[in-house]
Write a protein that holds these residues in place. Structure first.
Motif, PDB file in Angstrom:
ATOM      1  N   LEU A   7     -14.718  18.118  74.640  1.00 34.16           N
ATOM      2  CA  LEU A   7     -13.631  17.785  73.724  1.00 34.16           C
ATOM      3  C   LEU A   7     -12.312  17.616  74.463  1.00 34.16           C
ATOM      4  CD1 LEU A   7     -12.662  17.423  70.801  1.00 34.16           C
ATOM      5  CD2 LEU A   7     -12.341  19.909  70.693  1.00 34.16           C
ATOM      6  N   GLU A   8     -12.014  18.531  75.398  1.00 37.83           N
ATOM      7  CA  GLU A   8     -10.753  18.447  76.138  1.00 37.83           C
ATOM      8  C   GLU A   8     -10.710  17.233  77.049  1.00 37.83           C
ATOM      9  OE1 GLU A   8      -7.980  20.429  76.037  1.00 37.83           O
ATOM     10  OE2 GLU A   8      -8.890  21.306  74.254  1.00 37.83           O
ATOM     11  N   MET A   9     -11.817  16.910  77.694  1.00 38.84           N
ATOM     12  CA  MET A   9     -11.848  15.734  78.559  1.00 38.84           C
ATOM     13  C   MET A   9     -11.673  14.444  77.767  1.00 38.84           C
ATOM     14  SD  MET A   9     -12.135  16.340  81.830  1.00 38.84           S
ATOM     15  CE  MET A   9     -12.835  14.842  82.474  1.00 38.84           C
ATOM     16  N   GLN A  10     -12.215  14.403  76.574  1.00 45.13           N
ATOM     17  CA  GLN A  10     -12.036  13.210  75.737  1.00 45.13           C
ATOM     18  C   GLN A  10     -10.586  13.029  75.318  1.00 45.13           C
ATOM     19  OE1 GLN A  10     -14.145  10.859  75.125  1.00 45.13           O
ATOM     20  NE2 GLN A  10     -16.016  11.800  75.907  1.00 45.13           N
TER      21      GLN A  10
ATOM     22  N   LEU B 278     -17.131   8.711  84.632  1.00 44.53           N
ATOM     23  CA  LEU B 278     -17.896   9.748  85.330  1.00 44.53           C
ATOM     24  C   LEU B 278     -18.729  10.624  84.406  1.00 44.53           C
ATOM     25  CD1 LEU B 278     -15.222  11.007  87.914  1.00 44.53           C
ATOM     26  CD2 LEU B 278     -17.003   9.294  88.250  1.00 44.53           C
ATOM     27  N   GLY B 279     -18.421  10.627  83.109  1.00 48.15           N
ATOM     28  CA  GLY B 279     -19.026  11.616  82.230  1.00 48.15           C
ATOM     29  C   GLY B 279     -18.165  12.871  82.197  1.00 48.15           C
ATOM     30  N   THR B 280     -18.287  13.645  81.147  1.00 49.17           N
ATOM     31  CA  THR B 280     -17.402  14.794  80.984  1.00 49.17           C
ATOM     32  C   THR B 280     -17.663  15.879  82.030  1.00 49.17           C
ATOM     33  OG1 THR B 280     -18.949  15.685  79.352  1.00 49.17           O
ATOM     34  CG2 THR B 280     -17.085  14.409  78.521  1.00 49.17           C
TER      35      THR B 280
ATOM     36  N   HIS C  61     -23.754  11.970  89.264  1.00 48.81           N
ATOM     37  CA  HIS C  61     -23.586  10.861  88.334  1.00 48.81           C
ATOM     38  C   HIS C  61     -24.932  10.171  88.127  1.00 48.81           C
ATOM     39  CE1 HIS C  61     -22.054   7.105  86.593  1.00 48.81           C
ATOM     40  NE2 HIS C  61     -20.948   7.776  86.336  1.00 48.81           N
ATOM     41  N   ALA C  62     -25.202   9.770  86.884  1.00 50.34           N
ATOM     42  CA  ALA C  62     -26.513   9.193  86.559  1.00 50.34           C
ATOM     43  C   ALA C  62     -26.776   7.914  87.337  1.00 50.34           C
ATOM     44  CB  ALA C  62     -26.593   8.923  85.055  1.00 50.34           C
TER      45      ALA C  62
END
Length: 438
Positions: free
Chosen positions: A247-250, A260-262, A314-315
């Motif tokens: 939530l904070e990263m968004q 990068l993804g959260t 990372h995927a």
């Protein structure tokens, strides 16, 4: 000539060297920061300057920007005037009535400096990206502690029910079974409540009745159940931290989260120190964040440098073939830098960054579909001509075939200690040259 001078204790208006008007700060630190951040309204000062209908020279750029918003005729002082203001600021404060004398001025400026430093520390401590860093570091620490407790739980309860370890992989389900008690009290209802499918429930019921494990005392079982409860509590806490970080990263770094993804974005952010510092780093540095030891080892020994650090999680990088990972990691790092800069200096989510990254990754996959000759060769260690360091011939007098230095033939007469001395005794007993010691 009229001049408006901003000091730490207030704002003064001078006509040449004569004071015209002074506006003292009731809360010097707070009001001074508002002026420096261009957030102060300064209604009294604006009304006074507007009533004079003259041009003014201003000592501060932030104050100049505020006054120009109100259509005040003003300009910034030249460098010589600014140097004069800085040199005579204590006397200006006294002349403006902000302090009674120079000694009082120095005391008030010291109090202002302490308050100003405290406010800076408060602002930095309230930075939301620092809280994200603490959350992701706490998440990693919880994983370490939970993994250690899980291993201990499996070993301890495995003495009583050893067959359970090979069947259940989920530590959450394993802990729920441990809390249920001894294997004699394990029913199908217990396994179903733990979330296992019906096929595994039948298997567990059969194995629990035929287990070869030993008995466990009530005291030991109570301790093992306490460990199982801790494991479940850590699982719930980890879930809450994951949701909080996401939530904070968004909210704070939406573009970095998109690239990068959260989880990976938060770890990269934690390794950089802050979002603003991450935005100032080059892409090559972000690419190897988390692989500093391998990087410096390559610089020291001349071996191949690392192609990725934390970006391996990372995927796109993790799922790519080995020979493509370095190129994909560089592309991801380049877009991550741009995303961090957009999050710091821009607003909102930029969808084109992720689209361009996907296009670049597809290009790399098509262009480097097969490994090149360089990528397909196995890594080789550094060797000297004629073989490796261990296989290199030694100088004469070194180790010979069939034996070590200790086994090498010695000089005639035995060892060095047993070697014949010069005539006349030892070196200390040898006759000196004429004239004594030279």
């Amino acid at each position: 000539m009229y001049s408006v001078i901003l000091t730490e204790l207030g704002i003064s208006v001078f006509n040449d060297s004569k004071l015209e008007k002074a506006f003292a700060f009731s809360n010097p630190v707070k009001e001074y920061l508002l002026v420096k951040n261009k957030e102060s309204k300064l209604n009294e000062l604006v009304n006074y300057l507007a009533s004079t209908q003259r041009g003014f020279s201003i000592s501060d750029e932030s104050l100049l920007a505020i006054l120009k918003k109100h259509s005040i005729d003003c300009h910034l002082m030249d460098s010589a005037e600014l140097d004069n203001v800085q040199a005579t600021k204590p006397q200006i404060i006294v002349d403006s009535g902000f302090a009674s004398n120079l000694q009082d001025t120095l005391g008030k400026l010291r109090e202002f400096a302490l308050g100003f430093s405290s406010s800076k520390v408060t602002v930095v401590s309230e930075s939301p990206d620092l809280h994200i860093i603490q959350a992701i570091n706490s998440l990693d620490e919880i994983d370490k502690i939970a993994n250690g407790l899980s291993s201990r739980l499996r070993e301890w309860y495995g003495l009583h029910f050893p067959e359970l370890d090979n069947i259940i992989d989920s530590i959450n389900g394993y802990a729920q079974i441990v809390i249920a008690g001894k294997r004699e009290s394990l029913t199908k209802q217990v396994f179903e409540n733990a979330g296992f499918p019906e096929s595994k429930v039948e298997m567990l019921s059969l194995i629990s009745s035929k287990s070869r494990g030993g008995d466990i005392s009530d005291v030991n079982l109570e301790i093992v159940q306490a460990i199982a409860k801790q494991v479940l509590d850590f699982h719930d806490l980890r879930k809450k931290l994951e949701d909080h970080v996401e939530l904070e990263m968004q909210q704070i770094a939406p573009n970095l989260s998109a690239i990068l993804g959260t989880a990976v974005g938060a770890r990269i952010l934690g390794r950089a120190g802050s979002l603003k510092r991450l935005a100032s780093l080059p892409a090559s540095t972000i690419q190897v964040l988390g692989a500093e030891k391998a990087l410096f080892r390559s610089l020291k020994t001349g071996s191949q440098p690392p192609k990725h650090g934390l970006l391996f999680q990372h995927a796109m990088v993790h799922s790519a073939p080995r020979w493509q990972r370095g190129k994909i990691a560089r592309a991801v790092a380049a877009k991550a830098v741009i995303a961090a800069r957009v999050d710091v200096y821009g607003e909102g989510l930029n969808q084109t960054l992720l689209e361009k990254l996907n296009i670049r990754v597809d290009e790399i996959g098509k262009k480097y579909e097969n490994p090149t000759e360089k990528d397909s060769r196995p890594p080789q260690s550094f060797r000297r001509e004629g073989g490796s360091f261990r296989d290199s011939p030694r100088r004469e007098g070194g180790r010979k075939e069939g034996g070590s230095f200790r086994d090498s033939p010695r000089r005639e007469g035995g060892s060095f200690r047993d070697s014949p001395r010069r005539e006349g005794g030892s070196f200390r007993d040898s006759p000196r040259r004429e004239g004594g010691r030279k």
